[in-house]
Motif scaffolding. Structure first.
Motif, PDB file in Angstrom:
ATOM      1  N   GLY A   1       0.817  -1.196   0.000  1.00 51.10           N
ATOM      2  CA  GLY A   1       0.000   0.000   0.000  1.00 51.10           C
ATOM      3  C   GLY A   1       0.852   1.248   0.000  1.00 51.10           C
ATOM      4  N   PRO A   2       0.243   2.415  -0.185  1.00 47.10           N
ATOM      5  CA  PRO A   2       1.004   3.666  -0.230  1.00 47.10           C
ATOM      6  C   PRO A   2       1.478   4.106   1.138  1.00 47.10           C
ATOM      7  CG  PRO A   2      -1.341   4.104  -0.368  1.00 47.10           C
ATOM      8  CD  PRO A   2      -1.179   2.613  -0.428  1.00 47.10           C
ATOM      9  N   HIS A   3       2.590   4.808   1.148  1.00 47.68           N
ATOM     10  CA  HIS A   3       3.082   5.415   2.375  1.00 47.68           C
ATOM     11  C   HIS A   3       2.289   6.693   2.641  1.00 47.68           C
ATOM     12  CE1 HIS A   3       6.903   3.040   2.718  1.00 47.68           C
ATOM     13  NE2 HIS A   3       6.588   2.807   1.453  1.00 47.68           N
ATOM     14  N   ALA A   4       2.026   6.997   3.903  1.00 48.86           N
ATOM     15  CA  ALA A   4       1.282   8.199   4.255  1.00 48.86           C
ATOM     16  C   ALA A   4       1.852   8.783   5.545  1.00 48.86           C
ATOM     17  CB  ALA A   4      -0.205   7.899   4.407  1.00 48.86           C
ATOM     18  N   ILE A   5       1.488  10.027   5.836  1.00 47.64           N
ATOM     19  CA  ILE A   5       1.970  10.726   7.019  1.00 47.64           C
ATOM     20  C   ILE A   5       0.865  10.755   8.064  1.00 47.64           C
ATOM     21  CG2 ILE A   5       2.940  12.869   7.925  1.00 47.64           C
ATOM     22  CD1 ILE A   5       4.732  11.434   5.894  1.00 47.64           C
ATOM     23  N   PHE A   6       1.177  10.315   9.285  1.00 49.74           N
ATOM     24  CA  PHE A   6       0.226  10.254  10.375  1.00 49.74           C
ATOM     25  C   PHE A   6       0.759  11.013  11.584  1.00 49.74           C
ATOM     26  CE2 PHE A   6      -0.520   6.626   7.731  1.00 49.74           C
ATOM     27  CZ  PHE A   6      -1.887   6.376   7.785  1.00 49.74           C
ATOM     28  N   ARG A   7      -0.180  11.418  12.456  1.00 54.16           N
ATOM     29  CA  ARG A   7       0.193  11.985  13.752  1.00 54.16           C
ATOM     30  C   ARG A   7      -0.188  10.967  14.826  1.00 54.16           C
ATOM     31  NH1 ARG A   7      -0.464  17.860  16.473  1.00 54.16           N
ATOM     32  NH2 ARG A   7      -0.398  17.207  18.652  1.00 54.16           N
ATOM     33  N   GLN A   8       0.779  10.625  15.663  1.00 55.29           N
ATOM     34  CA  GLN A   8       0.564   9.640  16.720  1.00 55.29           C
ATOM     35  C   GLN A   8       0.826  10.296  18.067  1.00 55.29           C
ATOM     36  OE1 GLN A   8      -0.073   5.906  16.786  1.00 55.29           O
ATOM     37  NE2 GLN A   8      -0.545   6.762  18.793  1.00 55.29           N
ATOM     38  N   ASP A   9      -0.218  10.509  18.862  1.00 50.27           N
ATOM     39  CA  ASP A   9      -0.036  11.048  20.203  1.00 50.27           C
ATOM     40  C   ASP A   9       0.515   9.961  21.123  1.00 50.27           C
ATOM     41  OD1 ASP A   9      -1.010  13.516  19.464  1.00 50.27           O
ATOM     42  OD2 ASP A   9      -3.082  13.008  19.946  1.00 50.27           O
ATOM     43  N   LEU A  10       1.347  10.350  22.085  1.00 47.92           N
ATOM     44  CA  LEU A  10       2.016   9.379  22.946  1.00 47.92           C
ATOM     45  C   LEU A  10       1.039   8.628  23.847  1.00 47.92           C
ATOM     46  CD1 LEU A  10       5.220  11.360  24.022  1.00 47.92           C
ATOM     47  CD2 LEU A  10       4.979   9.687  22.195  1.00 47.92           C
ATOM     48  N   ASP A  11      -0.084   9.252  24.188  1.00 46.47           N
ATOM     49  CA  ASP A  11      -1.026   8.630  25.109  1.00 46.47           C
ATOM     50  C   ASP A  11      -2.182   7.941  24.390  1.00 46.47           C
ATOM     51  OD1 ASP A  11      -2.154  10.922  24.167  1.00 46.47           O
ATOM     52  OD2 ASP A  11      -2.936  11.605  26.097  1.00 46.47           O
ATOM     53  N   LYS A  12      -2.065   7.734  23.077  1.00 45.53           N
ATOM     54  CA  LYS A  12      -3.124   7.082  22.317  1.00 45.53           C
ATOM     55  C   LYS A  12      -2.582   5.879  21.552  1.00 45.53           C
ATOM     56  CE  LYS A  12      -5.878  11.294  21.725  1.00 45.53           C
ATOM     57  NZ  LYS A  12      -6.522  12.221  20.764  1.00 45.53           N
ATOM     58  N   GLN A  13      -3.488   4.989  21.177  1.00 46.41           N
ATOM     59  CA  GLN A  13      -3.102   3.778  20.462  1.00 46.41           C
ATOM     60  C   GLN A  13      -3.392   3.846  18.969  1.00 46.41           C
ATOM     61  OE1 GLN A  13      -1.431   1.186  21.954  1.00 46.41           O
ATOM     62  NE2 GLN A  13      -1.375   2.637  23.664  1.00 46.41           N
ATOM     63  N   THR A  14      -4.041   4.915  18.529  1.00 49.00           N
ATOM     64  CA  THR A  14      -4.362   5.060  17.111  1.00 49.00           C
ATOM     65  C   THR A  14      -3.706   6.318  16.558  1.00 49.00           C
ATOM     66  OG1 THR A  14      -6.404   6.238  17.646  1.00 49.00           O
ATOM     67  CG2 THR A  14      -6.555   3.850  17.331  1.00 49.00           C
ATOM     68  N   ALA A  15      -3.434   6.303  15.262  1.00 53.96           N
ATOM     69  CA  ALA A  15      -2.803   7.438  14.584  1.00 53.96           C
ATOM     70  C   ALA A  15      -3.772   8.031  13.579  1.00 53.96           C
ATOM     71  CB  ALA A  15      -1.525   6.989  13.883  1.00 53.96           C
ATOM     72  N   ASN A  16      -3.671   9.339  13.377  1.00 54.35           N
ATOM     73  CA  ASN A  16      -4.534  10.038  12.439  1.00 54.35           C
ATOM     74  C   ASN A  16      -3.733  10.513  11.238  1.00 54.35           C
ATOM     75  OD1 ASN A  16      -6.853   9.865  14.173  1.00 54.35           O
ATOM     76  ND2 ASN A  16      -5.986  11.536  15.391  1.00 54.35           N
ATOM     77  N   GLN A  17      -4.207  10.199  10.040  1.00 54.67           N
ATOM     78  CA  GLN A  17      -3.531  10.640   8.824  1.00 54.67           C
ATOM     79  C   GLN A  17      -3.754  12.140   8.653  1.00 54.67           C
ATOM     80  OE1 GLN A  17      -4.445   8.341   5.363  1.00 54.67           O
ATOM     81  NE2 GLN A  17      -3.307   9.659   3.965  1.00 54.67           N
ATOM     82  N   ILE A  18      -2.672  12.886   8.436  1.00 58.16           N
ATOM     83  CA  ILE A  18      -2.782  14.337   8.335  1.00 58.16           C
ATOM     84  C   ILE A  18      -2.489  14.850   6.934  1.00 58.16           C
ATOM     85  CG2 ILE A  18      -2.203  14.666  10.764  1.00 58.16           C
ATOM     86  CD1 ILE A  18       0.589  15.543   9.885  1.00 58.16           C
ATOM     87  N   VAL A  19      -1.941  14.013   6.062  1.00 56.35           N
ATOM     88  CA  VAL A  19      -1.621  14.438   4.702  1.00 56.35           C
ATOM     89  C   VAL A  19      -2.379  13.555   3.716  1.00 56.35           C
ATOM     90  CG1 VAL A  19       0.167  14.667   2.950  1.00 56.35           C
ATOM     91  CG2 VAL A  19       0.661  15.305   5.321  1.00 56.35           C
ATOM     92  N   VAL A  20      -3.162  14.181   2.858  1.00 61.16           N
ATOM     93  CA  VAL A  20      -3.876  13.463   1.804  1.00 61.16           C
ATOM     94  C   VAL A  20      -3.557  14.144   0.480  1.00 61.16           C
ATOM     95  CG1 VAL A  20      -6.090  12.731   0.888  1.00 61.16           C
ATOM     96  CG2 VAL A  20      -5.740  12.800   3.363  1.00 61.16           C
ATOM     97  N   MET A  21      -2.893  13.413  -0.395  1.00 61.27           N
ATOM     98  CA  MET A  21      -2.508  13.964  -1.689  1.00 61.27           C
ATOM     99  C   MET A  21      -3.579  13.645  -2.730  1.00 61.27           C
ATOM    100  SD  MET A  21       0.375  15.463  -1.160  1.00 61.27           S
ATOM    101  CE  MET A  21       1.012  15.693  -2.822  1.00 61.27           C
ATOM    102  N   PRO A  22      -3.757  14.514  -3.730  1.00 64.16           N
ATOM    103  CA  PRO A  22      -4.776  14.267  -4.756  1.00 64.16           C
ATOM    104  C   PRO A  22      -4.475  13.057  -5.627  1.00 64.16           C
ATOM    105  CG  PRO A  22      -3.435  16.185  -5.311  1.00 64.16           C
ATOM    106  CD  PRO A  22      -3.101  15.810  -3.911  1.00 64.16           C
ATOM    107  N   GLN A  23      -3.184  12.750  -5.837  1.00 61.32           N
ATOM    108  CA  GLN A  23      -2.828  11.585  -6.653  1.00 61.32           C
ATOM    109  C   GLN A  23      -2.681  10.370  -5.734  1.00 61.32           C
ATOM    110  OE1 GLN A  23      -0.910  14.410  -6.741  1.00 61.32           O
ATOM    111  NE2 GLN A  23      -1.747  15.335  -8.588  1.00 61.32           N
ATOM    112  N   LYS A  24      -3.562   9.393  -5.891  1.00 63.09           N
ATOM    113  CA  LYS A  24      -3.550   8.254  -4.994  1.00 63.09           C
ATOM    114  C   LYS A  24      -2.300   7.399  -5.157  1.00 63.09           C
ATOM    115  CE  LYS A  24      -8.572   7.896  -4.571  1.00 63.09           C
ATOM    116  NZ  LYS A  24      -9.760   7.030  -4.726  1.00 63.09           N
ATOM    117  N   SER A  25      -1.634   7.532  -6.304  1.00 64.47           N
ATOM    118  CA  SER A  25      -0.443   6.715  -6.530  1.00 64.47           C
ATOM    119  C   SER A  25       0.785   7.265  -5.832  1.00 64.47           C
ATOM    120  CB  SER A  25      -0.154   6.603  -8.032  1.00 64.47           C
ATOM    121  OG  SER A  25       0.124   7.886  -8.577  1.00 64.47           O
ATOM    122  N   ASP A  26       0.703   8.516  -5.341  1.00 60.57           N
ATOM    123  CA  ASP A  26       1.861   9.127  -4.695  1.00 60.57           C
ATOM    124  C   ASP A  26       2.088   8.523  -3.307  1.00 60.57           C
ATOM    125  OD1 ASP A  26       2.183  10.669  -6.873  1.00 60.57           O
ATOM    126  OD2 ASP A  26       1.522  12.544  -5.967  1.00 60.57           O
TER     127      ASP A  26
END
Length: 236
Positions: A1-26
């Motif tokens: 799958g594609p690589h993406a950028i997430f934010r992971q808080d130290l006190d949480k177990q889930t990460a939120n994607q913060i960067v969404v590019m228009p080209q899905k192949s990027d």
């Protein structure tokens, strides 16, 4: 799958994607927070065109923008808390190392070199560190940020191959990954080149990278281990 950028808080177990590019192949890779803490720098890699471009996005998410004149930087871009940023771009058989601003883009040329391995500005922005060599020839090379001249070479003792390098937040030492055939080690390297082992990751093909938090209280470790050396490939 594609690589993406997430934010992971130290006190949480889930990460939120913060960067969404228009080209899905990027693919988005190697997130770096800007010195002011308001944005994330990342490499947007086009696997079809095989071209990487340095991008900037708000730390809370939003539409990314390209950093001007920052094409083909690969993984060679870093910023220091003091506010300076450096990047390396290939030129002929070597590299051009330049200062850059996350908004305005590429600035003055600092120096040229035949190879680049880490490219690491010191927390105070006065020096640029890089690694060179392996085994008994391993060393950290320090250059002046203002002139690009080599000011010091620090031999690193007792390592096989340095695979990562990050300044300690106080600027008085380094955190580094060292890889051998049987394990990977996370090290602390003092200004004289002496090493202390902080973590061992045994296994064939092991790899480790430790990045300190800005306050120096935590060390985020990413580790990769391959515990097999024989593979069965079916229908070859």
């Amino acid at each position: 799958g594609p690589h993406a950028i997430f934010r992971q808080d130290l006190d949480k177990q889930t990460a939120n994607q913060i960067v969404v590019m228009p080209q899905k192949s990027d693919n988005q890779r190697l997130a770096r927070v800007t010195p002011d803490g308001g944005s994330v720098l990342f490499l947007n890699w086009d696997p079809v065109k095989r071209i990487g471009r340095l991008m900037r996005a708000a730390i809370g998410g939003g539409t990314p923008e390209a950093v001007p004149n920052a094409e083909n930087v690969g993984f060679y871009y870093r910023c220091a808390p003091a506010g300076v940023c450096v990047m390396a771009q290939p030129e002929g058989q070597g590299f051009i190392i330049s200062e850059f601003d996350p908004v305005k883009g590429k600035g003055r040329e600092i120096y040229r070199d035949s190879h680049v391995e880490r490219l690491l500005p010191s927390p105070d922005g006065k020096w640029i560190a890089d690694t060179s060599g392996s085994g008994s020839g391993s060393k950290i090379v320090l250059r002046s940020f203002s002139t690009g001249a080599v000011v010091r070479e620090v031999p690193v003792r007792g390592v096989t191959k340095l695979t990562s390098l990050d300044y300690a937040p106080d600027g008085k030492g380094f955190f580094a990954g060292d890889t051998s055939q049987t394990e990977a080690r996370e090290l602390y390297i003092d200004p004289a080149g002496n090493t202390s082992v902080l973590w061992r990751q045994p296994g064939i093909g092991s790899w480790i990278w430790g990045i300190p938090s800005p306050d120096g209280k935590y060390l985020a470790l990413v580790m990769v281990t391959d515990d097999s050396n024989v593979y069965m490939v079916e229908n070859f």
